[in-house]
Design a protein around this motif. Structure first.
Motif, PDB file in Angstrom:
ATOM      1  N   LEU A 248       1.852  -4.932 -17.756  1.00 26.28           N
ATOM      2  CA  LEU A 248       1.298  -5.977 -18.092  1.00 26.28           C
ATOM      3  C   LEU A 248       1.098  -6.892 -16.845  1.00 26.28           C
ATOM      4  O   LEU A 248       0.107  -7.656 -16.939  1.00 26.28           O
ATOM      5  N   GLN A 249       2.248  -6.905 -15.886  1.00 29.89           N
ATOM      6  CA  GLN A 249       1.939  -7.845 -14.803  1.00 29.89           C
ATOM      7  C   GLN A 249       0.811  -7.137 -13.868  1.00 29.89           C
ATOM      8  O   GLN A 249       0.205  -7.767 -13.192  1.00 29.89           O
ATOM      9  N   ALA A 250       0.785  -5.786 -14.247  1.00 33.00           N
ATOM     10  CA  ALA A 250      -0.378  -5.413 -13.192  1.00 33.00           C
ATOM     11  C   ALA A 250      -1.649  -5.693 -13.867  1.00 33.00           C
ATOM     12  O   ALA A 250      -2.555  -6.081 -12.950  1.00 33.00           O
ATOM     13  N   LEU A 251      -1.962  -5.868 -15.039  1.00 32.93           N
ATOM     14  CA  LEU A 251      -3.284  -6.303 -15.603  1.00 32.93           C
ATOM     15  C   LEU A 251      -3.263  -7.976 -15.181  1.00 32.93           C
ATOM     16  O   LEU A 251      -4.346  -8.269 -15.090  1.00 32.93           O
ATOM     17  N   ALA A 252      -1.828  -8.518 -15.152  1.00 27.47           N
ATOM     18  CA  ALA A 252      -2.151  -9.879 -14.867  1.00 27.47           C
ATOM     19  C   ALA A 252      -2.604 -10.028 -13.283  1.00 27.47           C
ATOM     20  O   ALA A 252      -3.409 -10.972 -12.884  1.00 27.47           O
ATOM     21  N   PHE A 253      -2.118  -9.230 -12.560  1.00 26.81           N
ATOM     22  CA  PHE A 253      -2.548  -9.012 -10.911  1.00 26.81           C
ATOM     23  C   PHE A 253      -4.000  -8.819 -10.863  1.00 26.81           C
ATOM     24  O   PHE A 253      -4.902  -9.646 -10.166  1.00 26.81           O
ATOM     25  N   CYS A 254      -4.587  -8.045 -11.693  1.00 21.77           N
ATOM     26  CA  CYS A 254      -6.223  -7.507 -11.595  1.00 21.77           C
ATOM     27  C   CYS A 254      -6.829  -8.822 -12.189  1.00 21.77           C
ATOM     28  O   CYS A 254      -7.935  -9.162 -11.776  1.00 21.77           O
ATOM     29  N   GLY A 255      -6.331  -9.468 -13.180  1.00 18.15           N
ATOM     30  CA  GLY A 255      -7.128 -10.836 -13.923  1.00 18.15           C
ATOM     31  C   GLY A 255      -7.119 -12.148 -12.887  1.00 18.15           C
ATOM     32  O   GLY A 255      -8.040 -12.409 -12.821  1.00 18.15           O
ATOM     33  N   PHE A 256      -5.998 -11.996 -12.382  1.00 15.28           N
ATOM     34  CA  PHE A 256      -5.786 -13.325 -11.383  1.00 15.28           C
ATOM     35  C   PHE A 256      -6.676 -12.972 -10.359  1.00 15.28           C
ATOM     36  O   PHE A 256      -7.368 -13.934  -9.764  1.00 15.28           O
ATOM     37  N   ALA A 257      -6.783 -11.794  -9.713  1.00 21.15           N
ATOM     38  CA  ALA A 257      -7.590 -11.422  -8.538  1.00 21.15           C
ATOM     39  C   ALA A 257      -9.075 -11.919  -8.843  1.00 21.15           C
ATOM     40  O   ALA A 257      -9.800 -12.266  -8.221  1.00 21.15           O
ATOM     41  N   LEU A 258      -9.451 -11.285 -10.085  1.00 18.09           N
ATOM     42  CA  LEU A 258     -10.800 -11.388 -10.437  1.00 18.09           C
ATOM     43  C   LEU A 258     -11.108 -12.686 -10.672  1.00 18.09           C
ATOM     44  O   LEU A 258     -12.244 -13.242 -10.447  1.00 18.09           O
ATOM     45  N   THR A 259     -10.179 -13.642 -11.333  1.00 16.60           N
ATOM     46  CA  THR A 259     -10.536 -15.025 -11.607  1.00 16.60           C
ATOM     47  C   THR A 259     -10.799 -15.814 -10.007  1.00 16.60           C
ATOM     48  O   THR A 259     -11.623 -16.553 -10.290  1.00 16.60           O
TER      49      THR A 259
ATOM     50  N   THR B 256       1.218 -15.312  -5.182  1.00 17.96           N
ATOM     51  CA  THR B 256       1.191 -14.997  -6.626  1.00 17.96           C
ATOM     52  C   THR B 256       0.896 -13.499  -7.108  1.00 17.96           C
ATOM     53  O   THR B 256       1.616 -13.117  -7.898  1.00 17.96           O
ATOM     54  N   LEU B 257      -0.050 -12.904  -6.376  1.00 15.39           N
ATOM     55  CA  LEU B 257      -0.389 -11.745  -6.609  1.00 15.39           C
ATOM     56  C   LEU B 257       0.898 -10.715  -6.000  1.00 15.39           C
ATOM     57  O   LEU B 257       1.131  -9.762  -6.818  1.00 15.39           O
ATOM     58  N   SER B 258       1.624 -10.923  -5.127  1.00 13.30           N
ATOM     59  CA  SER B 258       2.743 -10.370  -4.750  1.00 13.30           C
ATOM     60  C   SER B 258       3.617 -10.287  -5.890  1.00 13.30           C
ATOM     61  O   SER B 258       4.427  -9.232  -6.261  1.00 13.30           O
ATOM     62  N   ASP B 259       4.100 -11.349  -6.178  1.00  8.75           N
ATOM     63  CA  ASP B 259       5.103 -11.751  -7.388  1.00  8.75           C
ATOM     64  C   ASP B 259       4.681 -10.938  -8.527  1.00  8.75           C
ATOM     65  O   ASP B 259       5.411 -10.188  -9.213  1.00  8.75           O
ATOM     66  N   MET B 260       3.268 -10.798  -8.918  1.00  6.72           N
ATOM     67  CA  MET B 260       2.706  -9.948 -10.106  1.00  6.72           C
ATOM     68  C   MET B 260       3.047  -8.448  -9.886  1.00  6.72           C
ATOM     69  O   MET B 260       3.371  -7.689 -10.836  1.00  6.72           O
ATOM     70  N   ALA B 261       2.813  -7.955  -8.482  1.00  6.48           N
ATOM     71  CA  ALA B 261       2.847  -6.583  -8.364  1.00  6.48           C
ATOM     72  C   ALA B 261       4.507  -6.319  -8.370  1.00  6.48           C
ATOM     73  O   ALA B 261       4.833  -5.035  -8.621  1.00  6.48           O
ATOM     74  N   ALA B 262       5.275  -7.046  -8.088  1.00  2.00           N
ATOM     75  CA  ALA B 262       6.815  -6.715  -7.948  1.00  2.00           C
ATOM     76  C   ALA B 262       7.389  -7.054  -9.344  1.00  2.00           C
ATOM     77  O   ALA B 262       8.731  -6.794  -9.275  1.00  2.00           O
ATOM     78  N   GLY B 263       6.665  -7.599 -10.231  1.00  2.00           N
ATOM     79  CA  GLY B 263       7.138  -8.014 -11.474  1.00  2.00           C
ATOM     80  C   GLY B 263       8.211  -9.381 -11.506  1.00  2.00           C
ATOM     81  O   GLY B 263       9.078  -9.354 -12.214  1.00  2.00           O
ATOM     82  N   HIS B 264       7.909 -10.079 -10.479  1.00  2.00           N
ATOM     83  CA  HIS B 264       8.688 -11.267 -10.337  1.00  2.00           C
ATOM     84  C   HIS B 264       7.829 -12.579 -10.660  1.00  2.00           C
ATOM     85  O   HIS B 264       7.969 -13.680 -10.305  1.00  2.00           O
ATOM     86  N   LEU B 265       6.882 -12.352 -11.568  1.00  6.32           N
ATOM     87  CA  LEU B 265       6.034 -13.638 -11.943  1.00  6.32           C
ATOM     88  C   LEU B 265       6.976 -14.494 -12.884  1.00  6.32           C
ATOM     89  O   LEU B 265       7.597 -14.254 -13.682  1.00  6.32           O
ATOM     90  N   SER B 266       6.600 -15.814 -12.342  1.00  6.10           N
ATOM     91  CA  SER B 266       7.325 -16.939 -13.093  1.00  6.10           C
ATOM     92  C   SER B 266       6.548 -18.268 -12.928  1.00  6.10           C
ATOM     93  O   SER B 266       5.597 -18.346 -11.901  1.00  6.10           O
ATOM     94  N   TRP B 267       6.774 -19.183 -13.622  1.00  9.33           N
ATOM     95  CA  TRP B 267       6.059 -20.438 -13.634  1.00  9.33           C
ATOM     96  C   TRP B 267       6.607 -21.242 -12.381  1.00  9.33           C
ATOM     97  O   TRP B 267       5.485 -21.641 -11.478  1.00  9.33           O
ATOM     98  N   ALA B 268       7.634 -21.117 -11.722  1.00  8.02           N
ATOM     99  CA  ALA B 268       7.792 -21.653 -10.571  1.00  8.02           C
ATOM    100  C   ALA B 268       7.103 -21.351  -9.422  1.00  8.02           C
ATOM    101  O   ALA B 268       6.852 -22.154  -8.473  1.00  8.02           O
ATOM    102  N   GLY B 269       6.798 -20.045  -9.379  1.00  7.36           N
ATOM    103  CA  GLY B 269       6.211 -19.553  -8.270  1.00  7.36           C
ATOM    104  C   GLY B 269       4.654 -19.330  -8.574  1.00  7.36           C
ATOM    105  O   GLY B 269       3.830 -18.976  -7.445  1.00  7.36           O
ATOM    106  N   THR B 270       4.203 -19.781  -9.784  1.00  5.16           N
ATOM    107  CA  THR B 270       2.777 -19.617  -9.894  1.00  5.16           C
ATOM    108  C   THR B 270       2.062 -21.002 -10.349  1.00  5.16           C
ATOM    109  O   THR B 270       0.883 -21.070  -9.882  1.00  5.16           O
TER     110      THR B 270
END
Length: 269
Positions: A153-164, A229-243
């Motif tokens: 899921l976070q891998a997909l978020a990584f790709c989606g954010f990069a494309l956005t 943000t991409l680094s956090d997504m890749a590592a599974g550390h995605l959070s609102w505070a960091g995004t």
């Protein structure tokens, strides 16, 4: 009504009324650009460019970062992804400039084509290039040791954010291309900001590696925030505070670039 008018109306009476379809127009123009990219080898270049960027960023500093206890493959891949998105941005800018220079944009404005169709076709064709580049970049990243450790899921978020990010930057570049009508000068003008924001970001080296006077800029500029943000997504550390800072930057750029791209595309020169 003259006899010739009556004959003309009778002759074409059984033909269906013409109803221009913006979707069909978009599909035709997008297909034209994608076919051109495929036949002229641009999609091959889109696969090879990430390899050059990955090697250029990874090899010089991997041993230095290893001494500092940093897994540099994991650390540097977000900025490599952003750089490949920037290459797509430059390609779209050159395409928009070429269409404006050759008069194609003006010609399309005189035809019964939706006013936003040419812009959307260029952006969607650029998205195709971005997807190809992103797949290649992630593949090269896996070769050097990069991994998505946060789940799919976070891998997909990584790709989606990069494309956005790529789409937003492409909107601004497309506007510049339509306004300048000079592909060569535009390429040179965009190269410098890409280098400055890329090299002076915390996605390339840690913040502590910069002189103290430049650290606030390196830490807070948009590319650094996007890379984090991409680094956090890749590592599974995605959070609102960091995004949220990245989202604010992305939203601000979209608010700036989208109206500019629309105006530059539909204006009459």
């Amino acid at each position: 009504m003259s006899v010739s008018s009556v004959e003309a109306n009778t002759l074409f009476a059984e033909l269906p009324a013409v109803r221009p379809s913006s979707f069909a127009q978009w599909r035709a123009l997008t297909g034209r650009i994608v076919r051109t990219m495929a036949t002229k080898g641009e999609l091959v270049v889109a696969c090879l460019t990430p390899l050059v960027v990955t090697v250029a960023f990874f090899l010089p500093l991997r041993y230095v970062m290893k001494v500092q206890g940093i897994d540099y493959a994991q650390y540097v891949m977000p900025i490599v992804v952003l750089q490949t998105m920037a290459m797509t941005m430059m390609s779209n800018a050159q395409l928009a400039a070429f269409e404006a220079l050759t008069g194609l944009s003006t010609r399309l404005q005189t035809m019964p084509i939706g006013s936003l169709v040419p812009l959307m076709s260029r952006i969607c064709a650029g998205m195709v290039r971005s997807v190809v580049s992103l797949i290649a970049t992630v593949g090269y990243g896996y070769v050097i040791g990069f991994r998505f450790t946060g789940g799919w899921l976070q891998a997909l978020a990584f790709c989606g954010f990069a494309l956005t990010v790529g789409v937003v930057l492409t909107l601004g570049a497309d506007a510049l291309g339509s306004l300048t009508k000079n592909p060569e000068a535009l390429s040179q003008a965009l190269t410098l900001p890409i280098l400055i924001f890329g090299m002076m970001s915390t996605g390339f080296v840690p913040e502590a590696s910069f002189p103290s006077w430049v650290r606030p800029f390196a830490r807070n500029q948009p590319i650094s925030q996007f890379a984090q943000t991409l680094s956090d997504m890749a590592a599974g550390h995605l959070s609102w505070a960091g995004t949220w800072v990245s989202l604010v930057w992305l939203g601000a750029l979209a608010v700036l670039f989208l109206p500019l791209a629309v105006w530059a595309s539909v204006r009459r020169s």
